[in-house]
Design a protein around this motif. Structure first.
Motif, PDB file in Angstrom:
ATOM      1  N   SER A   1       0.834  -1.194   0.000  1.00  0.00           N
ATOM      2  CA  SER A   1       0.000   0.000   0.000  1.00  0.00           C
ATOM      3  C   SER A   1       0.870   1.245   0.000  1.00  0.00           C
ATOM      4  N   ASP A   2       0.789   2.045   1.078  1.00  0.00           N
ATOM      5  CA  ASP A   2       1.455   3.345   1.116  1.00  0.00           C
ATOM      6  C   ASP A   2       2.548   3.382   2.179  1.00  0.00           C
ATOM      7  N   GLU A   3       2.965   2.225   2.678  1.00  0.00           N
ATOM      8  CA  GLU A   3       3.953   2.199   3.744  1.00  0.00           C
ATOM      9  C   GLU A   3       5.356   2.450   3.198  1.00  0.00           C
ATOM     10  N   LEU A   4       6.186   3.052   4.045  1.00  0.00           N
ATOM     11  CA  LEU A   4       7.581   3.314   3.703  1.00  0.00           C
ATOM     12  C   LEU A   4       8.498   2.541   4.647  1.00  0.00           C
ATOM     13  N   HIS A   5       9.529   1.957   4.058  1.00  0.00           N
ATOM     14  CA  HIS A   5      10.549   1.269   4.844  1.00  0.00           C
ATOM     15  C   HIS A   5      11.881   1.978   4.599  1.00  0.00           C
ATOM     16  N   ILE A   6      12.615   2.248   5.674  1.00  0.00           N
ATOM     17  CA  ILE A   6      13.887   2.952   5.554  1.00  0.00           C
ATOM     18  C   ILE A   6      15.041   2.024   5.938  1.00  0.00           C
ATOM     19  N   THR A   7      16.093   2.089   5.147  1.00  0.00           N
ATOM     20  CA  THR A   7      17.341   1.384   5.450  1.00  0.00           C
ATOM     21  C   THR A   7      18.484   2.379   5.355  1.00  0.00           C
ATOM     22  N   VAL A   8      19.314   2.415   6.363  1.00  0.00           N
ATOM     23  CA  VAL A   8      20.464   3.326   6.409  1.00  0.00           C
ATOM     24  C   VAL A   8      21.740   2.487   6.441  1.00  0.00           C
ATOM     25  N   LEU A   9      22.628   2.754   5.508  1.00  0.00           N
ATOM     26  CA  LEU A   9      23.871   1.999   5.377  1.00  0.00           C
ATOM     27  C   LEU A   9      25.054   2.954   5.401  1.00  0.00           C
TER      28      LEU A   9
ATOM     29  N   LEU B   1       8.734   3.036   8.615  1.00  0.00           N
ATOM     30  CA  LEU B   1       8.406   4.379   9.075  1.00  0.00           C
ATOM     31  C   LEU B   1       6.934   4.490   9.448  1.00  0.00           C
ATOM     32  N   SER B   2       6.652   5.352  10.392  1.00  0.00           N
ATOM     33  CA  SER B   2       5.259   5.669  10.701  1.00  0.00           C
ATOM     34  C   SER B   2       4.660   6.578   9.643  1.00  0.00           C
ATOM     35  N   THR B   3       5.503   7.377   8.989  1.00  0.00           N
ATOM     36  CA  THR B   3       5.058   8.282   7.925  1.00  0.00           C
ATOM     37  C   THR B   3       4.759   7.499   6.657  1.00  0.00           C
ATOM     38  N   SER B   4       3.644   7.791   6.011  1.00  0.00           N
ATOM     39  CA  SER B   4       3.299   7.130   4.759  1.00  0.00           C
ATOM     40  C   SER B   4       4.031   7.784   3.592  1.00  0.00           C
ATOM     41  N   ALA B   5       4.077   7.088   2.462  1.00  0.00           N
ATOM     42  CA  ALA B   5       4.699   7.661   1.265  1.00  0.00           C
ATOM     43  C   ALA B   5       3.970   8.919   0.832  1.00  0.00           C
ATOM     44  N   THR B   6       2.632   8.881   0.855  1.00  0.00           N
ATOM     45  CA  THR B   6       1.850  10.060   0.477  1.00  0.00           C
ATOM     46  C   THR B   6       2.107  11.209   1.432  1.00  0.00           C
ATOM     47  N   GLY B   7       2.166  10.897   2.723  1.00  0.00           N
ATOM     48  CA  GLY B   7       2.435  11.942   3.710  1.00  0.00           C
ATOM     49  C   GLY B   7       3.803  12.566   3.516  1.00  0.00           C
TER      50      GLY B   7
ATOM     51  N   LEU C   1      10.560  18.878   9.017  1.00  0.00           N
ATOM     52  CA  LEU C   1      10.249  17.843   8.035  1.00  0.00           C
ATOM     53  C   LEU C   1      11.075  16.587   8.289  1.00  0.00           C
ATOM     54  N   LEU C   2      12.359  16.752   8.573  1.00  0.00           N
ATOM     55  CA  LEU C   2      13.216  15.599   8.850  1.00  0.00           C
ATOM     56  C   LEU C   2      12.765  14.877  10.112  1.00  0.00           C
ATOM     57  N   VAL C   3      12.408  15.644  11.145  1.00  0.00           N
ATOM     58  CA  VAL C   3      11.943  15.044  12.405  1.00  0.00           C
ATOM     59  C   VAL C   3      10.629  14.304  12.186  1.00  0.00           C
ATOM     60  N   ASP C   4       9.687  14.915  11.470  1.00  0.00           N
ATOM     61  CA  ASP C   4       8.396  14.269  11.223  1.00  0.00           C
ATOM     62  C   ASP C   4       8.562  12.980  10.410  1.00  0.00           C
ATOM     63  N   LEU C   5       9.470  12.997   9.431  1.00  0.00           N
ATOM     64  CA  LEU C   5       9.693  11.819   8.591  1.00  0.00           C
ATOM     65  C   LEU C   5      10.152  10.631   9.428  1.00  0.00           C
ATOM     66  N   LEU C   6      10.992  10.883  10.427  1.00  0.00           N
ATOM     67  CA  LEU C   6      11.596   9.808  11.221  1.00  0.00           C
ATOM     68  C   LEU C   6      10.876   9.573  12.535  1.00  0.00           C
ATOM     69  N   ASP C   7       9.786  10.286  12.791  1.00  0.00           N
ATOM     70  CA  ASP C   7       9.093  10.196  14.076  1.00  0.00           C
ATOM     71  C   ASP C   7       8.329   8.878  14.193  1.00  0.00           C
ATOM     72  N   GLY C   8       8.177   8.411  15.414  1.00  0.00           N
ATOM     73  CA  GLY C   8       7.397   7.211  15.643  1.00  0.00           C
ATOM     74  C   GLY C   8       7.994   6.347  16.737  1.00  0.00           C
ATOM     75  N   PRO C   9       7.203   5.386  17.246  1.00  0.00           N
ATOM     76  CA  PRO C   9       7.668   4.515  18.329  1.00  0.00           C
ATOM     77  C   PRO C   9       8.379   3.279  17.782  1.00  0.00           C
ATOM     78  N   GLY C  10       8.854   2.479  18.694  1.00  0.00           N
ATOM     79  CA  GLY C  10       9.458   1.204  18.320  1.00  0.00           C
ATOM     80  C   GLY C  10      10.969   1.234  18.400  1.00  0.00           C
ATOM     81  N   HIS C  11      11.544   0.111  18.832  1.00  0.00           N
ATOM     82  CA  HIS C  11      12.991   0.021  19.010  1.00  0.00           C
ATOM     83  C   HIS C  11      13.740   0.197  17.688  1.00  0.00           C
ATOM     84  N   GLU C  12      13.267  -0.477  16.626  1.00  0.00           N
ATOM     85  CA  GLU C  12      13.975  -0.427  15.348  1.00  0.00           C
ATOM     86  C   GLU C  12      13.985   0.987  14.777  1.00  0.00           C
ATOM     87  N   LEU C  13      12.826   1.653  14.819  1.00  0.00           N
ATOM     88  CA  LEU C  13      12.761   3.015  14.284  1.00  0.00           C
ATOM     89  C   LEU C  13      13.592   3.974  15.127  1.00  0.00           C
TER      90      LEU C  13
END
Length: 429
Positions: free
Chosen positions: A50-58, A74-80, A141-153
């Motif tokens: 659907s509209d979910e985003l997954h982030i990987t940092v290398l 990410l908690s933020t959707s692609a559309t968001g 914008l950067l903070v909102d993009l990465l915001d959310g709960p969870g250990h991995e995030l």
């Protein structure tokens, strides 16, 4: 029985130049393929269900138990994320480009003084106040993009913000078809002892945006003459603006230059199997046009005012997708919006089309830019690029800092590099 161990590997040779060209035959030496150093940071945003985003940092250079890899949903959707990026671009346009003089002290009442000069030294206070506002919005914008709960995030957020906010200037690739105004985003400005400017990612690091582009293998080639081969695609109504004539003179004196003022001429050459162009410079207007769908698409127009869009470009070189032709220029799209991706990831944009055809990099502004500033930026960029001594990533970062320091003008931050962080013009022997 010994336990298996991960072996440390260093890539010492890259004969396919990141799988973009055919390796040279035995005993031959490729001309012009630069040796790229490893990136410092690769951030991948991948659209999932659907509209979910997954982030990987290398962090490729790090030798840690997990090889410097962090990943999370990410908690933020692609559309968001796309909408938030569009909002930030709009703020730059409305607050900076469309800033109206409130009094007669520095400019006529109601005029747009920040568009009338590239050098804003006479308006330093206004420019600095607006810059502080924009860096704050870029940080949010950067903070909102990465915001959310969870250990991995949380782990991803801490690692990425720590890297982006560190003292070291990095070479960073943001790999995704969800394009965001990364150069205009910012780390926490409150942590900057030398002012807010350095919080901008584009002032702090070399930044490129990449996507899921297919680059056809290109035939090997060697420059035929002593000078680089370049091209200007232009609207003649803009030839007297700012430093436009100086840009033309620079290319004419230092390169083998072709000038196209009509779309038919450029598209005819684009349809040829081999283009020797090493730099293609567009100096024209960019427009979003309605197409009957919910998303307008971007076009550029030369003197004949015919629309040139991503689909038309691809159609002209479709027959060479298997590598029979050659097209490897660096492209400076100095036309409004041309550094901005389409509002929908399903629609192609000019930068993606050019890179998919074989261009080694595309640079363009993400919003409408004052014409005087655009010519100043083009002259400064091409003057450095034509020396063959600097990469596009190095130049883009240097110009952001130069325009900030000398002109108090943040507009160099709106120029976005689509691929090409290691693009350079190597002088032929």
């Amino acid at each position: 029985m010994p336990f298996p161990q991960d072996a440390d590997v260093d890539v010492l040779d890259d004969p396919s130049w990141h799988y973009s060209v055919l390796p040279p035959r035995a005993g031959e030496q490729r001309q012009g393929a630069p040796a790229a150093t490893p990136l410092d940071l690769v951030v991948s945003l991948h659209r999932e269900r659907s509209d979910e985003l997954h982030i990987t940092v290398l962090a490729p250079k790090e030798r840690t138990p997990n090889a410097g890899i962090h990943s999370a949903r990410l908690s933020t959707s692609a559309t968001g994320a796309v909408n938030a990026g569009a909002r930030l671009r709009s703020l730059w346009r409305d607050r900076l480009i469309n800033y109206e003089s409130p009094d007669e002290e520095t400019a006529p009442l109601g005029s747009f003084p920040l568009t009338e000069e590239a050098d804003l030294s006479q308006l330093t206070q206004v420019a600095e106040e607006l810059t502080r506002f924009l860096v704050g919005e870029g940080h949010e914008l950067l903070v909102d993009l990465l915001d959310g709960p969870g250990h991995e995030l949380t782990a991803v957020r801490d690692f990425l913000l720590g890297k982006l906010g560190g003292a070291e200037s990095l070479r960073v690739t943001f790999h995704s078809d969800v394009h965001l105004p990364w150069t205009m985003m910012a780390t926490d400005p409150e942590l900057e002892s030398d002012g807010s400017w350095n919080a901008f990612l584009g002032h702090r690091h070399q930044v490129e945006q990449t996507g899921e582009n297919h680059v056809a293998p290109q035939n090997e080639w060697q420059r035929k003459g002593p000078r680089p081969v370049t091209r200007i695609n232009t609207d003649t109504l803009l030839e007297s603006v700012g430093r436009a004539r100086e840009v033309h003179k620079l290319l004419d004196e230092q390169t083998e230059l072709t000038v196209c003022t009509r779309s038919d001429d450029f598209l005819r050459d684009l349809g040829s199997p081999v283009l020797d162009d090493e730099v293609i410079y567009f100096w024209c207007h960019g427009h979003f046009v309605a197409n009957g769908s919910s998303q307008p698409h971007l076009v550029v127009r030369l003197s004949d005012q015919a629309d040139i869009d991503a689909s038309l470009l691809r159609h002209k070189r479709r027959r060479y997708e298997r590598g029979e032709g050659r097209f490897t220029p660096f492209i400076l799209l100095n036309a409004c919006h041309t550094g901005q991706a389409a509002g929908s990831t399903e629609l192609e944009h000019l930068g993606k089309a050019f890179v998919g055809m074989g261009a080694i990099g595309v640079l363009g502004p993400q919003i409408e830019v004052p014409q005087l500033f655009a010519t100043e930026y083009a002259y400064a960029f091409l003057e450095l690029y034509l020396t063959g001594e600097h990469t596009a990533g190095e130049i883009a970062l240097a110009l952001v800092r130069r325009f900030a320091t000398e002109f108090h003008n943040p507009l160099a931050l709106v120029y976005s590099l689509h691929c090409g962080i290691d693009s350079s013009l190597r002088k032929a022997a």
